[in-house]
Design an enzyme around this catalytic site. Structure first.
Site, PDB file in Angstrom:
ATOM      1  N   LYS A  33      83.063  48.485  40.592  1.00  0.00           N
ATOM      2  CA  LYS A  33      82.716  48.046  39.233  1.00  0.00           C
ATOM      3  C   LYS A  33      82.570  49.249  38.311  1.00  0.00           C
ATOM      4  O   LYS A  33      83.027  49.235  37.169  1.00  0.00           O
ATOM      5  CB  LYS A  33      81.411  47.257  39.243  1.00  0.00           C
ATOM      6  CG  LYS A  33      81.539  45.877  39.863  1.00  0.00           C
ATOM      7  CD  LYS A  33      80.299  45.032  39.616  1.00  0.00           C
ATOM      8  CE  LYS A  33      80.440  43.684  40.314  1.00  0.00           C
ATOM      9  NZ  LYS A  33      79.622  42.621  39.776  1.00  0.00           N
TER      10      LYS A  33
ATOM     11  N   HIS B 101      97.443  22.644  59.425  1.00  0.00           N
ATOM     12  CA  HIS B 101      98.844  22.681  59.021  1.00  0.00           C
ATOM     13  C   HIS B 101      99.415  24.093  59.023  1.00  0.00           C
ATOM     14  O   HIS B 101     100.551  24.298  58.604  1.00  0.00           O
ATOM     15  CB  HIS B 101      98.993  22.038  57.632  1.00  0.00           C
ATOM     16  CG  HIS B 101      98.582  20.590  57.654  1.00  0.00           C
ATOM     17  ND1 HIS B 101      99.469  19.573  57.874  1.00  0.00           N
ATOM     18  CD2 HIS B 101      97.363  20.020  57.554  1.00  0.00           C
ATOM     19  CE1 HIS B 101      98.822  18.421  57.879  1.00  0.00           C
ATOM     20  NE2 HIS B 101      97.533  18.667  57.684  1.00  0.00           N
TER      21      HIS B 101
ATOM     22  N   GLU C 183      79.377  40.788  52.764  1.00  0.00           N
ATOM     23  CA  GLU C 183      78.485  41.594  51.924  1.00  0.00           C
ATOM     24  C   GLU C 183      77.211  42.035  52.648  1.00  0.00           C
ATOM     25  O   GLU C 183      76.703  43.110  52.380  1.00  0.00           O
ATOM     26  CB  GLU C 183      78.137  40.830  50.642  1.00  0.00           C
ATOM     27  CG  GLU C 183      79.342  40.676  49.731  1.00  0.00           C
ATOM     28  CD  GLU C 183      79.009  39.953  48.432  1.00  0.00           C
ATOM     29  OE1 GLU C 183      78.287  40.522  47.608  1.00  0.00           O
ATOM     30  OE2 GLU C 183      79.464  38.809  48.268  1.00  0.00           O
TER      31      GLU C 183
HETATM   32  C1  F6R Z   1      76.463  40.958  45.096  1.00  0.00           C
HETATM   33  C2  F6R Z   1      77.263  39.740  44.932  1.00  0.00           C
HETATM   34  C3  F6R Z   1      78.547  39.813  44.158  1.00  0.00           C
HETATM   35  C4  F6R Z   1      78.315  39.419  42.697  1.00  0.00           C
HETATM   36  C5  F6R Z   1      79.596  39.515  41.866  1.00  0.00           C
HETATM   37  C6  F6R Z   1      79.404  39.026  40.458  1.00  0.00           C
HETATM   38  O1  F6R Z   1      75.270  40.671  45.744  1.00  0.00           O
HETATM   39  O2  F6R Z   1      76.913  38.706  45.412  1.00  0.00           O
HETATM   40  O3  F6R Z   1      79.504  38.980  44.777  1.00  0.00           O
HETATM   41  O4  F6R Z   1      77.823  38.108  42.632  1.00  0.00           O
HETATM   42  O5  F6R Z   1      80.032  40.845  41.856  1.00  0.00           O
HETATM   43  O6  F6R Z   1      78.277  39.589  39.868  1.00  0.00           O
HETATM   44  P1  F6R Z   1      77.253  38.652  39.077  1.00  0.00           P
HETATM   45  O7  F6R Z   1      76.785  37.641  40.088  1.00  0.00           O
HETATM   46  O8  F6R Z   1      76.163  39.544  38.609  1.00  0.00           O
HETATM   47  O9  F6R Z   1      78.041  38.040  37.980  1.00  0.00           O
END
Ligand code: F6R
Length: 396
Positions: free
Chosen positions: A381, A287, A271
């Site tokens: 998303k 393994h 990320e």
């Molecule tokens: C972005 C990040 C992502 C979010 C994931 C879930 O910085 O770390 O991995 O954590 O998309 O989102 P939240 O944490 O808001 O539930």
């Protein structure tokens, strides 16, 4: 607040990863050292790390102190304490905190701790399972769907978030809500992710003989200082490691709590540095992964192996690392060992997390990539939400 505010996605036309329309034959070649900026030039670092992810990484001690205050002010009570299992519903940067807590607590956990990274609920939950929904944005559809089902089944539940629909649902349902303030990226809120959950479970007696947070904060401060942007590469192991990974795919190994740390390193390399990365838990890697290190031969220089180790690891694990070294040592030359430092398991885990976070940001800077925005993740998303409507359970 819009999910875009959390993930740094601004422009719908931005498509990272799209190949440049160019006749330049060099466009697809691997990065060369001379392409990378120096990590010791504050001006160059500022130009790339525009939202100051390096500064945010240095806030870990402050987050931990704040997390302890939040958890102490709102301890678990009644049905939330009298449980025989804990299920944490979370994804990505909000889930890894629970994995780290499970790793640190290890056999000291009085009840099983399951980290559920999916829609819905894991199987086998009974009326005495504490469901903890953790989402930094409070908008993650997988987590919201499981939280909704836990409410329908009237399971003891708690929510940890900065706000969003999760906070609203918890408030509506009279579910205890542990709320923290942080405007940045979910993955950068790791001090809250680890700190609130650890202190909540420790306060409820669900972790036997828990490690104290104070010395862990001090250990993290020391590590951050030692690997700080102001420490020149020649004396800075985190910058040196980023240079070693530059142009290669990092594969991170760890055992026990350090397996969770290896997972954190991998996700931060993804990320922050927008880089391919993988992780392997020990001793499972002995393994299978050990056999998979030969082909394709042309790629043998393309990987970089990091073993994140704990000086307190069991002797049988130390022996395994030694034998792996004996077998692969000469062939796999692109590798380093990172020894976690600190007076307790919690301190060593958090210190190794802090170090990995910095390595991932230094690597982003070498690739001249702004570490903060996760544009593809945000686009995904948004497109899913558009395709499925905003109802979390219909997004399955
Ligand atoms: C972005 C990040 C992502 C979010 C994931 C879930 O910085 O770390 O991995 O954590 O998309 O989102 P939240 O944490 O808001 O539930």
């Amino acid at each position: 607040m819009d999910a875009r505010d959390f993930f740094g996605y601004k422009n719908p036309d931005e498509e990272p990863g799209r190949r440049p329309e160019t006749d330049d034959e060099d466009a697809d070649r691997p990065p060369l050292f001379e392409d990378a900026v120096t990590l010791d030039d504050p001006e160059a670092v500022r130009r790339i790390d525009t939202s100051d992810m390096l500064g945010v990484a240095a806030q870990l001690p402050r987050q931990l102190a704040q997390a302890r205050r939040i958890a102490t002010a709102d301890p678990l009570t009644g049905r939330q304490v009298d449980v025989d299992a804990v299920a944490v519903l979370a994804m990505g940067g909000s889930a890894i905190g629970a994995e780290l807590v499970a790793g640190v607590a290890g056999e000291r956990l009085r009840v099983p701790l399951i980290v559920h990274r999916d829609y819905g609920l894991p199987g086998g939950l009974g009326p005495r399972t504490l469901v903890i929904a953790a989402s930094h944005s409070g908008e993650t559809v997988e987590t919201l769907s499981g939280f909704g089902l836990a409410r329908e089944r009237d399971l003891p539940a708690v929510a940890i978030t900065t706000g969003g629909r999760l906070a609203a649902a918890a408030t509506d349902g009279g579910v205890p809500l542990l709320r923290y303030q942080m405007a940045g990226q979910p993955r950068a809120a790791i001090g809250y992710g680890v700190g609130i959950l650890h202190e909540l479970l420790a306060g409820a007696g669900l972790i036997r003989d828990p490690d104290p947070v104070g010395p862990a904060i001090q250990a993290v401060e020391y590590l951050l200082e030692r690997h700080a942007p102001t420490v020149e590469t020649s004396a800075n192991p985190a910058k040196q490691l980023a240079w070693s990974m530059f142009g290669r795919i990092p594969v991170v190994y760890g055992h026990g709590a350090m397996a969770a740390v290896a997972h954190r390193w991998k996700t931060q390399l993804n990320e922050n540095a927008k880089a391919w990365s993988a992780w392997e838990p020990m001793p499972e890697a002995n393994h299978n992964a050990i056999e998979g290190s030969l082909n394709p031969r042309e790629l043998s220089d393309a990987l970089y192996v990091i073993e994140v180790r704990d000086r307190d690891e069991p002797t049988e694990i130390a022996e395994r690392y030694r034998v792996v070294e004996e077998l692969l040592g000469e062939r796999a030359t692109n590798r380093s060992t990172v020894w976690a430092e600190g007076p307790s398991g919690l301190a060593r885990v958090l210190g190794a997390v802090a170090q990995g976070d910095l390595v991932s940001v230094y690597l982003a800077i070498l690739y001249q990539t702004d570490p903060t925005p996760v544009t593809l993740l945000a686009m995904l998303k948004e497109r899913l939400a558009r395709a499925t409507g905003s109802n979390p359970t219909s997004a399955r």
